[in-house]
Design an enzyme around this catalytic site. Sequence first.
Site, PDB file in Angstrom:
ATOM      1  N   GLY A   1       0.817  -1.207   0.000  1.00  0.00           N
ATOM      2  CA  GLY A   1       0.000   0.000   0.000  1.00  0.00           C
ATOM      3  C   GLY A   1       0.854   1.262   0.000  1.00  0.00           C
ATOM      4  O   GLY A   1       0.537   2.242  -0.685  1.00  0.00           O
TER       5      GLY A   1
ATOM      6  N   SER B   1      -3.644  -3.026  -0.647  1.00  0.00           N
ATOM      7  CA  SER B   1      -2.554  -3.809  -0.074  1.00  0.00           C
ATOM      8  C   SER B   1      -3.054  -5.197   0.281  1.00  0.00           C
ATOM      9  O   SER B   1      -4.115  -5.341   0.897  1.00  0.00           O
ATOM     10  CB  SER B   1      -2.030  -3.103   1.175  1.00  0.00           C
ATOM     11  OG  SER B   1      -1.047  -3.902   1.790  1.00  0.00           O
TER      12      SER B   1
ATOM     13  N   HIS C   1      -1.955  -7.502   2.435  1.00  0.00           N
ATOM     14  CA  HIS C   1      -1.971  -7.995   3.818  1.00  0.00           C
ATOM     15  C   HIS C   1      -3.075  -7.396   4.678  1.00  0.00           C
ATOM     16  O   HIS C   1      -3.210  -7.713   5.857  1.00  0.00           O
ATOM     17  CB  HIS C   1      -0.588  -7.839   4.483  1.00  0.00           C
ATOM     18  CG  HIS C   1      -0.251  -6.455   4.963  1.00  0.00           C
ATOM     19  ND1 HIS C   1      -0.352  -6.090   6.287  1.00  0.00           N
ATOM     20  CD2 HIS C   1       0.191  -5.366   4.308  1.00  0.00           C
ATOM     21  CE1 HIS C   1       0.034  -4.824   6.430  1.00  0.00           C
ATOM     22  NE2 HIS C   1       0.369  -4.366   5.234  1.00  0.00           N
TER      23      HIS C   1
ATOM     24  N   THR D   1      11.702  -7.598 -11.223  1.00  0.00           N
ATOM     25  CA  THR D   1      11.099  -8.904 -11.488  1.00  0.00           C
ATOM     26  C   THR D   1       9.897  -9.077 -10.571  1.00  0.00           C
ATOM     27  O   THR D   1       9.979  -8.810  -9.373  1.00  0.00           O
ATOM     28  CB  THR D   1      12.138 -10.023 -11.241  1.00  0.00           C
ATOM     29  OG1 THR D   1      13.262  -9.760 -12.079  1.00  0.00           O
ATOM     30  CG2 THR D   1      11.560 -11.388 -11.528  1.00  0.00           C
TER      31      THR D   1
ATOM     32  N   CYS E   1       0.852   2.295  13.330  1.00  0.00           N
ATOM     33  CA  CYS E   1       1.954   3.025  12.721  1.00  0.00           C
ATOM     34  C   CYS E   1       2.505   4.084  13.648  1.00  0.00           C
ATOM     35  O   CYS E   1       3.623   4.538  13.490  1.00  0.00           O
ATOM     36  CB  CYS E   1       1.501   3.688  11.434  1.00  0.00           C
ATOM     37  SG  CYS E   1       0.711   2.529  10.352  1.00  0.00           S
TER      38      CYS E   1
HETATM   39  C1  LIG Z   1      -1.704  -0.428   5.983  1.00  0.00           C
HETATM   40  C2  LIG Z   1      -2.051   0.811   5.257  1.00  0.00           C
HETATM   41  C3  LIG Z   1      -1.188   1.357   4.296  1.00  0.00           C
HETATM   42  C4  LIG Z   1       0.176   0.784   4.013  1.00  0.00           C
HETATM   43  O1  LIG Z   1       0.106  -0.455   3.360  1.00  0.00           O
HETATM   44  P1  LIG Z   1       1.425  -1.386   3.371  1.00  0.00           P
HETATM   45  O2  LIG Z   1       1.061  -2.513   2.454  1.00  0.00           O
HETATM   46  O3  LIG Z   1       1.608  -1.840   4.780  1.00  0.00           O
HETATM   47  O4  LIG Z   1       2.554  -0.567   2.864  1.00  0.00           O
HETATM   48  C5  LIG Z   1      -1.591   2.485   3.625  1.00  0.00           C
HETATM   49  N1  LIG Z   1      -2.787   3.050   3.874  1.00  0.00           N
HETATM   50  C6  LIG Z   1      -3.650   2.556   4.785  1.00  0.00           C
HETATM   51  C7  LIG Z   1      -4.960   3.212   4.988  1.00  0.00           C
HETATM   52  C8  LIG Z   1      -3.310   1.422   5.514  1.00  0.00           C
HETATM   53  O5  LIG Z   1      -4.151   0.953   6.415  1.00  0.00           O
END
Ligand SMILES: *Cc1c(COP(=O)(O)O)cnc(C)c1O
Length: 387
Positions: free
Chosen positions: A71, A199, A201, A237, A325
């Site tokens: 993300g 994202s 995960h 890649t 975060c």
């Molecule tokens: C988790 C998150 C991100 C960052 O995504 P990553 O894959 O961990 O870099 C960005 N924006 C929001 C709203 C998120 O919850």
Amino acid sequence: MTRIYLDYAATTPTDPEVVKAMLPYFNETFGNPSSIYSYGQETKGAIAEARSKVAGLINARDEEIVFTSGGSEADNSAIKGVAFANKSKGDHIITSSIEHHAVIEPCKFLERQGYKVTYLPVDEYGLVDPDSVRKAITDNTILISIMHGNNEIGTIEPIAEIGKIARDAGVYFHTDAVQTVGHIPTDVNELGVDLLSMSAHKLYGPKGVGALYIRKGTKLFPLIHGGDQEKGRRASTENVPGIVGLGKAVELAQQGMTEEAERLSFLRDKLITGLQERIDHSRLNGHPVNRLPNNVNVSIEYIEGESMVLNLDLEGICCSTGSACTSSSLEPSHVLLAIHLSHELAHGSLRFTLGKWNTEEDIETVLNTLPGIINRLRAMSPLAKKS
Ligand SMILES: *Cc1c(COP(=O)(O)O)cnc(C)c1O
């Protein structure tokens, strides 16, 4: 002790079916997708299949999807990519004061490079007023970036309304949809967005992979130069197992999305109501209705969020203060300050985010455990004694 995980907004466990789909791509079908022999063609095909699934979920065309490392990279690519490519048209960006750091920090970086950024305020529920977006647009505005669902307080922003305003003004519109893709409907045409970040995960896929939707015709520079993977829009890649995992996660999310959102909303509301009944001097943060189905964020007076999180952890319950975060820093969350919470209330906030493997019993356990912890902490708190 069985642990109860209630921090799905920080990350989700990878669904076992996703892991199963990914496994062959580590050492059986491991070819470089750019190779012309069959190994390469097999992985190339797997990427194409994943791309179609991702595009299908958000109603985009396959060629409008670029895979990224997550993300954060999608957000960075959208914001810096548009800013760099459209410098001759203008230097002004509009965003909100409650964005994820992956949006705020690239904006701050661009300010240091001479760009101008407007950080729109939000109301007490965390809503951006579409009219404030309209008023902030100038002849120099090249990009608007407003998140779809807020990761801390769960507020869902009026993206479709802002999308119309951006379209009328001829300004590119990006949304960070990391918390919404796979959880609530996110249709790029209904929302009227030109760029959208996701994202894996955060939707039961693996970490380290994501995607950026780029509407056909949108001008942006790539962040990573090198080979011509992703049609020259993102060198390196391809992360084949990760991309296959994202595709599988999207497929699973699509299957039962409405039912799961309803199930989670029910659990969410049970937790919100229960906390309000059992804990005095507490308040719900975020919008009461326009809210992610899995988000509960509460401020509890006279105690520190950190103490509550650590005490809940001792009881096997995982949740977070404000946002994962920011929990390593002492500054209270910028999102909680933006909705006008005092520093004290912001420090006393807890976020529970629910997911696939939570049950009603989990919610009852939290409701039976938290009040005791709060009573103990308040008994020791100098703040509580003063009141
Ligand atoms: C988790 C998150 C991100 C960052 O995504 P990553 O894959 O961990 O870099 C960005 N924006 C929001 C709203 C998120 O919850």
